[in-house]
Design a protein around this motif. Structure first.
Motif, PDB file in Angstrom:
ATOM      1  N   TYR A  49     -11.328  43.824  53.115  1.00 13.24           N
ATOM      2  CA  TYR A  49     -10.716  43.786  51.789  1.00 13.24           C
ATOM      3  C   TYR A  49     -10.332  45.192  51.345  1.00 13.24           C
ATOM      4  N   ARG A  50     -11.239  46.143  51.622  1.00 11.98           N
ATOM      5  CA  ARG A  50     -10.978  47.532  51.236  1.00 11.98           C
ATOM      6  C   ARG A  50      -9.797  48.102  52.021  1.00 11.98           C
ATOM      7  N   SER A  51      -9.783  47.808  53.340  1.00 10.18           N
ATOM      8  CA  SER A  51      -8.713  48.369  54.173  1.00 10.18           C
ATOM      9  C   SER A  51      -7.363  47.743  53.846  1.00 10.18           C
ATOM     10  N   SER A  52      -7.372  46.568  53.229  1.00 14.25           N
ATOM     11  CA  SER A  52      -6.096  45.949  52.858  1.00 14.25           C
ATOM     12  C   SER A  52      -5.656  46.404  51.464  1.00 14.25           C
ATOM     13  N   GLY A  53      -6.364  47.363  50.913  1.00 13.69           N
ATOM     14  CA  GLY A  53      -5.947  47.929  49.625  1.00 13.69           C
ATOM     15  C   GLY A  53      -6.665  47.345  48.438  1.00 13.69           C
ATOM     16  N   GLY A  54      -7.568  46.412  48.691  1.00  6.69           N
ATOM     17  CA  GLY A  54      -8.289  45.795  47.579  1.00  6.69           C
ATOM     18  C   GLY A  54      -9.372  46.709  47.048  1.00  6.69           C
TER      19      GLY A  54
END
Lengths: 59, 192
Positions: free
Chosen positions: B91-96
């Protein structure tokens, strides 16, 4: 520092040493209300006849 | 709660009273151990959901739960925590936006200046997990090896090294603290 003594001291800094979890009956009921999947092996390779459409005419 | 699939096969089964009683006993006997195991490895806000998911898996897979269930439950809990961390990273790596530190080191909550805590935090994560399993979770080497996914021989060696490294770091911190204590006490003695 003697390793045994070091381990004894580490045991004393267990971050949840004073944590006494209380059994959550509500959560127990919530879990047990969830369905349990059947353990009977399923055939996944073939759909029933009414799910595969009409048969092709013979050549 | 039996339910049939579109092809007429059985999807879900109604648990027998014996299954229900067995699971309830499992839950009541091991809830605290699983909760402590999870709280040592993640932050409190995420822990409750991980404990519930661990027991939900045990409920679904009740037929797989062994006679000595605790190491098995710890493996399930460990996998649940790993899954949550992977999901948070994706989720973090997808910009979330998400919590900055999903895998929280619970012992950070202990006073920062404790030598034991600082020595523990200075170790590499594999050493820390080895010590958590043996010292805090209270597992014997055989069960700890099972939870860690290692052979008994490998785990025993790992545990021995982790103990030595922890003791060495503790000694180093204490040696470093002695001159600092002398330095702070000397002016007082000189002034007295």
């Amino acid at each position: 520092v003697n390793p045994d003594d070091a381990i004894r001291r580490l045991r004393e800094v267990d971050p949840v040493r004073d944590f006494e979890p209380v059994v959550d009956d509500g959560k127990l009921g919530w879990i047990m209300a969830r369905p349990r999947p059947s353990r009977v092996p399923q055939r996944r390779d073939r759909a029933p006849r009414d799910e595969v459409g009409p048969e092709l005419p013979e050549a | 709660m039996s339910q049939l699939g579109p092809s007429g096969h059985l999807l879900y089964v109604t648990p027998s009273p014996a299954d229900a009683a067995r699971f309830e006993a499992l839950y009541r006997e091991h809830y605290a151990d699983v909760a402590r195991f999870v709280h040592r490895r993640t932050e409190p806000s995420a822990a409750e959901a991980a404990v519930a998911e661990t027991f939900a898996i045990a409920w679904r897979r009740l037929d797989d739960v062994p006679r000595r269930p605790l190491p098995w439950l710890f493996v399930v809990a460990r996998n649940v925590l790993r899954g949550e961390r992977r999901a948070a990273e994706r989720y973090r790596s997808s910009g979330g936006l998400t919590r900055e530190r999903a895998p929280v080191e619970a012992s950070e909550l202990v006073a920062e200046h404790d030598h034991e805590t600082r020595a523990f935090l200075s170790l590499a994560e594999p050493d820390r997990e080895t010590l958590r399993l043996v010292v805090w979770d209270g597992l014997g080497h055989r069960d700890a090896a099972h939870v860690a996914g290692a052979t008994l021989a490998t785990f025993t060696l790992r545990a021995s090294r982790a103990r030595r490294r922890f003791a060495a770091e503790l000694a180093r911190l204490e040696r470093a603290a002695v001159p600092a204590q002398r330095a702070t006490s000397q002016p007082q003695e000189a002034g007295a």
